[in-house]
Design a protein around this motif. Structure first.
Motif: not given
Length: 102
Positions: A30, A36, A60, A62, A71
């Motif tokens: 992050k 993120i 996660v 986004f 990512y």
């Protein structure tokens, strides 16, 4: 936003501290990868018994699909991903990945 969910069947010999190190590595992304929004990780706590053996996981969030895609290609993500695959029962077959728009 995109919610990127990864469910893991860890090998039996993977210790709680090894799992925590993997989760810490994911959370650290992050501060490294733009876009993120949030990271959550931990063991399954559902009482339903429908986990199909995926006893742990992480999610996660986004900002958008472009952030998720960055990512996926980021070398730090790939390094953490290698550790996850190595710790998963059967390697890649011990993972379930599911992304959705939220």
């Amino acid at each position: 936003m995109i919610l990127h969910c990864v469910f893991i069947r860890f090998r039996q010999e993977v210790t709680a501290s090894e799992k925590e190190a993997i989760y810490a590595g994911i959370a650290a992304l992050k501060g490294i990868i733009d876009g993120i929004v949030d990271v959550k990780a931990g063991p399954n706590v559902s009482p339903e018994g429908l986990d199909s053996g995926y006893g742990d996981g992480f999610a996660v969030t986004f900002e958008n699909a472009a952030a998720r895609d960055a990512y996926l290609d980021h070398p730090d993500h790939k390094a953490v991903g290698e550790k996850i695959v190595a710790a998963a029962a059967g390697g890649m077959s011990g993972l379930l990945v599911f992304d959705m728009k939220v």
